[in-house]
Design a protein around this motif. Structure first.
Motif, PDB file in Angstrom:
ATOM      1  N   CYS A 581       0.949  -1.150   0.086  1.00 46.13           N
ATOM      2  CA  CYS A 581       0.189  -0.112  -0.145  1.00 46.13           C
ATOM      3  C   CYS A 581       0.962   1.324   0.033  1.00 46.13           C
ATOM      4  CB  CYS A 581      -0.782  -0.096   1.288  1.00 46.13           C
ATOM      5  SG  CYS A 581      -1.861   1.613   1.305  1.00 46.13           S
ATOM      6  N   ILE A 629      -1.944   9.989  -7.689  1.00 47.21           N
ATOM      7  CA  ILE A 629      -2.500   8.782  -7.765  1.00 47.21           C
ATOM      8  C   ILE A 629      -2.257   7.916  -8.763  1.00 47.21           C
ATOM      9  CG2 ILE A 629      -4.674   7.544  -7.696  1.00 47.21           C
ATOM     10  CD1 ILE A 629      -5.858  10.173  -5.886  1.00 47.21           C
ATOM     11  N   SER A 630      -2.334   8.448  -9.932  1.00 49.70           N
ATOM     12  CA  SER A 630      -2.131   7.528 -11.140  1.00 49.70           C
ATOM     13  C   SER A 630      -0.651   7.235 -11.309  1.00 49.70           C
ATOM     14  CB  SER A 630      -2.370   8.747 -12.357  1.00 49.70           C
ATOM     15  OG  SER A 630      -2.073   7.866 -13.706  1.00 49.70           O
ATOM     16  N   THR A 632       1.453   6.693  -8.983  1.00 52.65           N
ATOM     17  CA  THR A 632       1.977   5.865  -7.713  1.00 52.65           C
ATOM     18  C   THR A 632       1.022   4.301  -8.035  1.00 52.65           C
ATOM     19  OG1 THR A 632       1.932   7.489  -6.321  1.00 52.65           O
ATOM     20  CG2 THR A 632       1.720   5.195  -5.387  1.00 52.65           C
ATOM     21  N   ARG A 633      -0.068   4.433  -8.629  1.00 51.27           N
ATOM     22  CA  ARG A 633      -0.874   3.026  -9.020  1.00 51.27           C
ATOM     23  C   ARG A 633      -0.080   2.288 -10.083  1.00 51.27           C
ATOM     24  NH1 ARG A 633      -6.275   3.372 -11.148  1.00 51.27           N
ATOM     25  NH2 ARG A 633      -6.054   1.077 -10.825  1.00 51.27           N
ATOM     26  N   SER A 634       0.643   3.093 -11.016  1.00 54.35           N
ATOM     27  CA  SER A 634       1.522   2.251 -12.096  1.00 54.35           C
ATOM     28  C   SER A 634       2.627   1.338 -11.476  1.00 54.35           C
ATOM     29  CB  SER A 634       2.207   3.412 -12.723  1.00 54.35           C
ATOM     30  OG  SER A 634       3.005   4.184 -12.199  1.00 54.35           O
ATOM     31  N   ASN A 638      -1.800  -0.660  -4.074  1.00 56.27           N
ATOM     32  CA  ASN A 638      -3.102   0.213  -3.799  1.00 56.27           C
ATOM     33  C   ASN A 638      -2.798   1.485  -3.133  1.00 56.27           C
ATOM     34  OD1 ASN A 638      -4.961  -1.801  -4.777  1.00 56.27           O
ATOM     35  ND2 ASN A 638      -4.693  -2.981  -2.882  1.00 56.27           N
ATOM     36  N   VAL A 639      -3.404   2.451  -3.569  1.00 52.63           N
ATOM     37  CA  VAL A 639      -3.302   3.847  -3.052  1.00 52.63           C
ATOM     38  C   VAL A 639      -4.407   4.112  -2.166  1.00 52.63           C
ATOM     39  CG1 VAL A 639      -2.884   6.434  -3.979  1.00 52.63           C
ATOM     40  CG2 VAL A 639      -1.928   4.364  -4.994  1.00 52.63           C
ATOM     41  N   GLN A 696      -3.980  -6.372  -1.774  1.00 49.17           N
ATOM     42  CA  GLN A 696      -3.033  -6.281  -2.935  1.00 49.17           C
ATOM     43  C   GLN A 696      -2.720  -7.547  -3.656  1.00 49.17           C
ATOM     44  OE1 GLN A 696      -1.525  -3.964  -4.380  1.00 49.17           O
ATOM     45  NE2 GLN A 696      -0.106  -5.110  -5.223  1.00 49.17           N
TER      46      GLN A 696
END
Length: 822
Positions: A581, A629-630, A632-634, A638-639, A696
């Motif tokens: 996370c 967010i975008s 980090t999600r890459s 999970n964010v 996750q």
């Protein structure tokens, strides 16, 4: 050491530990309980179990429906089912949790420790406040195990005295898919967890820190399952946890790994450290999770300058706060000494090479002993191997080999190694050395950096063992020879000595939060020219100590575009660890700035726009949050967005942030009040993080492969920021060519840029796109293991403002307490 749910703190089975401590188990007696009543029409079935125990018609106790770690000190891995007719307990709930299904009674020989525990139970039950406990429907059967403590006379039995104390009962509880509504339950008595009496408005950080008496650090260590041989005490409230712990726990399964980053910040900061501490206080003190906070050690420079300390803030702090922010266990002083020893070795070697012949220089480097025999020091063998010379007898070297070995021939203009000190002093940024009469005109310009900017700090943060640290320190490059060859610390013969100075600093420092949860403090590298994360060894130790189902929460410096990116692409590459996370801390204040609000300046009052409701401004600024967010999600994690609430924030503004977060793909978005309420204010965040970790499933995805060229890696990161291209200066091109030729192109990239924008221009707020990222220069920290391109000018020695923090710092000469730290 704690090795799982079926073992105690020293690895013995629970049954074995009970025997060793005097536990005698009776025949198990199953008791089925329905919601709202027991099996005896209102009388406790304890009467059946223990014969002489009678509780009357009232239900006298109730169970907590979450798992505990803290009973490990007593040889258990369960929660407690508190209650006794002798305790001054408040009225019980009108029904039992549906998860309670059976009780197994045990008997314990009375001793001093049992008496102390029972005293703690009574004290806790009569004085501590109540809190809601929520059970997760996805919890396993093991998560619903409990213990029941009572103080009663045990019934007679073979070999038993009538006056023995029934100290605990073990309740084995089956899970239920449908749990009742949350109950108000009494706090669990624990040797380390404590409740805070919060006040409003929130007092100064130092006043809050001084209001809480820290627990002896040995107690915190014991709660983690550490024995005295696993740590060295540094006073009453700090201890160095030894790396040998990792060897003992190598078979232990890791806990969940959580990294805390943030949106692009204002100059005031958005509360990542406070959120990190508050989250851990919530998980450990309120949600009953085994948790360790891993944070960087702060530099004393900013502590006395403009920023203040880094222990968190409000009711979410690491304590003792003054010891945390000042000398702590001396790690930064060790780094300062090691760094400056290497700096002295560089200039001394240039001086001696300039004034001696090859033969004289070699004779002094390898002097003959009383028997006339010469030998190479062990570190010299490393240089010989680098030169391709396999001889180990100094007398066998040819004149050419003597010259190549003895002469480093350092090019003074190429030297990148500077002296350091842990004080903000702008007048040391550029200095001239060698002006004394004895230095024979060996004058050159250099300067000082602040200690945490030293490559040795980055080495400490990225090392994985003492042997690894020795290798990293030895291969640090300080400059080039006149022929273009990299010169290392081992070439200067100082690699081993640097390791000796750092031998204690490699061990993380154990401290505690205001609410008694454990903290590992270790390393504090810059977040621009270095990677801005605490150490790998601290995280690895913590993950083993918390074990399966536990949580390790660590902070990454600056915004997620810098700190979290470097955490993933540098730290996780070297550690082999994967987070489940990533948290992004956001404030309404910063989002308004990104939405077009007025400039935020440290030390000046906030504009009216930041203290009054303006939903449209917040919504406009959420473009920055969405980009983080975008990005980090890459990485495949999970964010969770943590909305750090201020008193002037409105519900409509926070709703706008929640909506934008979920639309951008966040796992959850939670409002937090941990600064004002401590762990209680981050309980919702803790529950969201737990769900995020448990769900996750994706593997960690790096931003670029190491096999790519230096330019390709730089351009991948630039695209990550939103740039349309990269522009290299002539100096940058030259350095990239040199590092590629020297064989360093396979290292990860550590971009050094402003933290105040995705771009290179601090005033470009929001989520700018289409800009060209300029690379002014490219440098390398070869020992630490990364290349760092410079995007603009980076200051590595801060200055003091007109009114530094030190104006407020003083000491109470009566009590010895520090005052005024922030």
């Amino acid at each position: 050491m704690a090795t799982g749910p079926e073992t105690g703190g020293d690895g013995r089975s629970r049954g074995r530990r009970r025997q060793d401590q005097g536990w005698v188990e009776t025949q198990p007696i199953a008791i089925s309980l329905e919601a709202g009543r027991d099996d005896n029409d209102g009388r406790s079935t304890g009467e059946e179990a223990c014969g002489s125990i009678s509780h009357g018609p009232a239900i006298w106790g109730w169970a907590l429906a979450t798992k505990s770690k803290r009973s490990r000190n007593f040889g258990f891995a369960h929660l407690h089912y508190w209650g006794s007719c002798d305790m001054d307990l408040p009225a019980p709930p009108t029904y039992y949790p549906k998860t309670l299904s059976s009780i197994i009674f045990c008997r314990h020989r009375p001793d001093a420790r049992a008496a102390r525990r029972l005293g703690a139970i009574n004290n806790c039950a009569s004085q501590r406040p109540f809190r809601p406990i929520v059970s997760s429907p996805r919890a396993s059967a093991h998560d619903h195990n409990h213990h029941h403590s009572l103080q009663q006379t045990a019934p007679p039995g073979p070999g038993r005295d009538r006056d023995r104390v029934v100290a605990r009962s073990s309740a084995v509880v089956a899970p239920s898919p449908l749990l009742p509504p949350p109950l108000l339950l009494p706090e669990m008595p624990s040797p380390t967890i404590r409740r805070l009496d919060v006040t409003s408005p929130v007092p100064a950080d130092i006043d809050i820190a001084n209001s809480v008496e820290p627990l002896p650090i040995a107690d915190i260590a014991a709660e983690l399952g550490l024995r005295p041989e696993h740590y060295d005490l540094y006073g009453k409230y700090k201890a160095k946890v030894l790396l040998s712990v990792l060897d003992e726990l190598k078979e232990q399964q890791d806990g969940y790994y959580v990294v805390v980053g943030g949106i692009t910040p204002t100059p005031l900061g958005e509360g990542k450290s406070t959120t990190t501490v508050g989250l851990c206080q919530a998980m450990g003190a309120f949600l009953d999770k085994k948790v360790v906070t891993c944070v960087r050690q702060p530099s004393q420079g900013p502590t006395f300058g403009i920023k203040g300390g880094a222990a968190g803030g409000g009711y979410s702090q690491v304590i003792p706060m003054d010891e945390f922010n000042l000398h702590m266990t001396g790690d930064i002083h060790a780094i300062t000494a090691a760094n400056n020893l290497l700096a002295a070795a560089i200039d001394t070697r240039i001086f001696h090479e300039a004034s001696q012949s090859d033969k004289a220089l070699f004779n002094r480097l390898c002097p003959a002993n009383k028997e006339g025999k010469r030998r190479f020091a062990d570190v010299m063998l490393r240089r010989l191997a680098k030169l391709g010379i396999s001889k180990t007898d100094p007398n066998e070297l040819t004149p050419d080999e003597v010259r190549r070995f003895a002469r480093l021939d350092i090019e003074p203009e190429s030297i990148t190694w500077r002296r350091v000190m842990d004080v903000n002093d702008r007048f040391l940024r550029k200095i001239t050395i060698g002006q004394g009469p004895d230095e024979k005109g060996m004058v050159r310009e250099t300067g000082f950096d602040i200690s945490v900017a030293s490559e040795i700090m980055a080495v400490l943060a990225l090392t994985t063992s003492l042997a690894d640290m020795r290798e990293r320190l030895g291969r640090m490059v300080i400059g080039n020879s006149k022929s273009g060859e990299p010169i290392t610390a081992d070439d200067l013969g100082v690699g081993g000595a640097l390791t000796v100075l750092m031998k204690d600093a490699i061990h993380p420092t154990l401290m505690q939060t205001l609410e008694g949860t454990p903290v590992l403090v270790h390393a504090g590298p810059f977040a621009n020219i270095a990677h801005g994360n605490s150490s790998i060894v601290a995280d690895k130790i913590a993950l083993k100590l918390v074990g399966k189902g536990g949580f390790v929460v660590t902070e990454a410096g600056f915004g997620a575009d810098i700190g979290t990116e470097k955490f993933m692409d540098i730290k996780c590459r070297y550690s082999g660890l994967m987070p489940q996370c990533a948290i992004i801390v956001a404030t309404i204040r910063a989002l308004k700035m990104h939405g077009g609000g007025p400039e935020v300046v440290a030390g000046k009052p906030l504009d009216h726009a930041y203290v009054s409701e303006n939903v449209a401004l917040v919504q406009a600024g959420c473009v920055n949050l969405a980009k983080h967010i975008s990005n980090t999600r890459s990485y495949g994690v999970n964010v969770v967005v943590a909305i750090n609430k201020f008193a002037t924030d409105t519900e409509a503004e926070m709703d706008a942030v929640r909506d934008a977060s979920m639309a951008a793909g966040a796992f959850d978005a939670v409002v937090c009040t941990h600064h004002a309420h401590g762990g209680k204010g981050a309980v919702d965040l803790g529950m969201a993080v737990q769900r995020a970790c448990e769900s996750q499933a994706e593997p960690l995805k790096f931003l670029y492969p190491l096999e790519s060229s230096i330019k390709e890696k730089i351009e991948s990161i630039a695209t990550f920021y939103g740039a349309s291209g990269v522009e290299y200066s002539e100096q940058a091109e030259k350095q990239i060519e040199m590092y590629t030729k020297q064989g360093f192109s396979n290292l990860p990239i550590c971009m050094a840029k402003t933290q105040y924008s995705f771009s290179h221009v601090p005033s470009m707020k929001g989520a700018p796109t289409g800009f060209v990222l300029p690379i002014r220069d490219v440098r390398a920290s070869i020992g630490a293991g990364f290349i760092y391109p410079l995007v603009g000018t980076m200051s590595t020695m801060p200055g003091l403002p007109t009114r530094p923090c030190f104006y407020e710092i003083d000491i109470d000469t009566t009590t010895g307490r520090v005052m005024g730290l922030s």
